[in-house]
Scaffold this motif. Structure first.
Motif, PDB file in Angstrom:
ATOM      1  N   UNK A   8      38.057  53.377  41.403  1.00  0.00           N
ATOM      2  CA  UNK A   8      37.512  53.990  40.189  1.00  0.00           C
ATOM      3  C   UNK A   8      36.732  52.976  39.369  1.00  0.00           C
ATOM      4  N   UNK A   9      37.241  51.733  39.293  1.00  0.00           N
ATOM      5  CA  UNK A   9      36.534  50.692  38.549  1.00  0.00           C
ATOM      6  C   UNK A   9      35.196  50.360  39.182  1.00  0.00           C
ATOM      7  N   UNK A  10      35.177  50.251  40.512  1.00  0.00           N
ATOM      8  CA  UNK A  10      33.916  49.954  41.203  1.00  0.00           C
ATOM      9  C   UNK A  10      32.925  51.094  41.016  1.00  0.00           C
ATOM     10  N   UNK A  35      27.763  46.432  52.768  1.00  0.00           N
ATOM     11  CA  UNK A  35      28.668  46.189  51.645  1.00  0.00           C
ATOM     12  C   UNK A  35      29.398  47.466  51.252  1.00  0.00           C
ATOM     13  N   UNK A  36      28.663  48.577  51.232  1.00  0.00           N
ATOM     14  CA  UNK A  36      29.291  49.855  50.886  1.00  0.00           C
ATOM     15  C   UNK A  36      30.369  50.233  51.894  1.00  0.00           C
ATOM     16  N   UNK A  37      30.115  49.993  53.165  1.00  0.00           N
ATOM     17  CA  UNK A  37      31.111  50.305  54.184  1.00  0.00           C
ATOM     18  C   UNK A  37      32.335  49.400  54.048  1.00  0.00           C
ATOM     19  N   UNK A  93      27.977  53.431  38.605  1.00  0.00           N
ATOM     20  CA  UNK A  93      27.368  54.467  37.770  1.00  0.00           C
ATOM     21  C   UNK A  93      26.676  53.840  36.566  1.00  0.00           C
ATOM     22  N   UNK A  94      27.322  52.831  35.965  1.00  0.00           N
ATOM     23  CA  UNK A  94      26.711  52.150  34.825  1.00  0.00           C
ATOM     24  C   UNK A  94      25.443  51.419  35.243  1.00  0.00           C
ATOM     25  N   UNK A 134      36.338  50.403  53.189  1.00  0.00           N
ATOM     26  CA  UNK A 134      37.486  50.007  54.002  1.00  0.00           C
ATOM     27  C   UNK A 134      38.493  49.148  53.232  1.00  0.00           C
ATOM     28  N   UNK A 135      38.093  48.679  52.039  1.00  0.00           N
ATOM     29  CA  UNK A 135      38.977  47.771  51.292  1.00  0.00           C
ATOM     30  C   UNK A 135      39.274  48.315  49.897  1.00  0.00           C
ATOM     31  N   UNK A 136      38.435  47.989  48.913  1.00  0.00           N
ATOM     32  CA  UNK A 136      38.720  48.345  47.532  1.00  0.00           C
ATOM     33  C   UNK A 136      38.848  49.848  47.305  1.00  0.00           C
ATOM     34  N   UNK A 137      38.019  50.622  47.994  1.00  0.00           N
ATOM     35  CA  UNK A 137      38.054  52.063  47.770  1.00  0.00           C
ATOM     36  C   UNK A 137      39.344  52.709  48.267  1.00  0.00           C
ATOM     37  N   UNK A 138      40.156  51.973  49.014  1.00  0.00           N
ATOM     38  CA  UNK A 138      41.445  52.516  49.438  1.00  0.00           C
ATOM     39  C   UNK A 138      42.450  52.524  48.285  1.00  0.00           C
ATOM     40  N   UNK A 139      42.153  51.733  47.269  1.00  0.00           N
ATOM     41  CA  UNK A 139      42.960  51.746  46.057  1.00  0.00           C
ATOM     42  C   UNK A 139      42.300  52.680  45.046  1.00  0.00           C
ATOM     43  N   UNK A 140      43.052  53.652  44.541  1.00  0.00           N
ATOM     44  CA  UNK A 140      42.485  54.618  43.595  1.00  0.00           C
ATOM     45  C   UNK A 140      42.004  53.918  42.332  1.00  0.00           C
ATOM     46  N   UNK A 141      42.807  52.994  41.805  1.00  0.00           N
ATOM     47  CA  UNK A 141      42.453  52.314  40.553  1.00  0.00           C
ATOM     48  C   UNK A 141      41.242  51.404  40.739  1.00  0.00           C
ATOM     49  N   UNK A 142      41.277  50.550  41.782  1.00  0.00           N
ATOM     50  CA  UNK A 142      40.155  49.644  42.019  1.00  0.00           C
ATOM     51  C   UNK A 142      38.891  50.413  42.398  1.00  0.00           C
TER      52      UNK A 142
END
Length: 222
Positions: A95-97, A79-81, A102-103, A85-93
């Motif tokens: 950051x939210x993830x 899932x992390x990988x 962290x929470x 490859x998907x959401x983490x390519x967007x800076x805004x998304x």
């Protein structure tokens, strides 16, 4: 002797012997297990100091919080990988993830149905502990522990070896507290750490309990 204690973390402490420069006693707060859930008393900021008439005493109370230490699994790694490859390519998304993770692992606090009250009284050659755990609502308790070391939150960089881990220290017997919590919803533990004139320390439980002694020759780091 001298001691370092934190009221905001429910009275976690480390007490040193000035004569040898070694750790004489330490604990990281209480760990209570109920079924598959575990609760700890050391979470920030759920503890605070309380007034006491004795100027030589430190009194505090703390609300227990859920102790969650998720470990990596093949599914979580996949899932992390995929996120990388998907959401983490967007800076805004991304950051939210990351804020959600962290929470979940670090800053989130799920309060438990238990409260700890601790008072440490310092004497010339001894420290007396009076601990009381209370249940806020009925809950079956399987185990109560007072570990020497415990990290309440997820820490990616932790568990490094320290020479003090080689120093043998006495441990307070708190297993009986589970029975008290199940029977009356309250359990107490009293013990005294004594610095012996001949060297070393001893732990005396209650008023008429045996003494657990750690000689000076054992209590040295090697």
């Amino acid at each position: 002797m001298y001691a370092v204690a934190s009221a905001r973390k429910g009275g976690v402490c480390r007490i040193f012997d000035r004569r040898t420069g070694t750790v004489a006693y330490e604990d990281a707060g209480y760990l209570v297990q109920s079924g598959s859930r575990r609760w700890v008393s050391q979470m920030l900021p759920l503890g605070h100091s309380t007034p006491t008439a004795d100027s030589s005493a430190l009194a505090c109370e703390a609300q227990f919080a859920a102790y969650e230490q998720p470990v990596p699994t093949p599914l979580r790694f996949v899932i992390l990988r995929l996120l990388n490859l998907t959401l983490f390519r967007s800076v805004a998304l991304g950051a939210l993830v990351r804020k959600w993770i962290i929470r979940l692992l670090i800053t989130g606090r799920r309060r438990g149905p238990l409260r700890l009250r601790r008072q440490m009284t310092f004497h010339e050659n001894a420290v007396t502990f009076h601990d009381r755990i209370e249940l806020n609502r009925p809950m079956p308790v399987e185990r109560v522990a007072l570990p020497r070391a415990l990290t309440g939150i997820h820490m990616g960089s932790a568990k490094y070896f320290h020479p003090s881990e080689l120093v043998e220290t006495p441990q307070a017997p708190v297993e009986h507290m589970a029975q008290g919590l199940n029977r009356t919803g309250r359990a107490e533990c009293r013990f005294t750490l004594k610095f012996l004139p001949a060297g070393g320390v001893a732990l005396q439980f209650g008023e008429a309990s045996p003494i657990q002694q750690v000689p000076e020759t054992v209590g040295r780091a090697r």
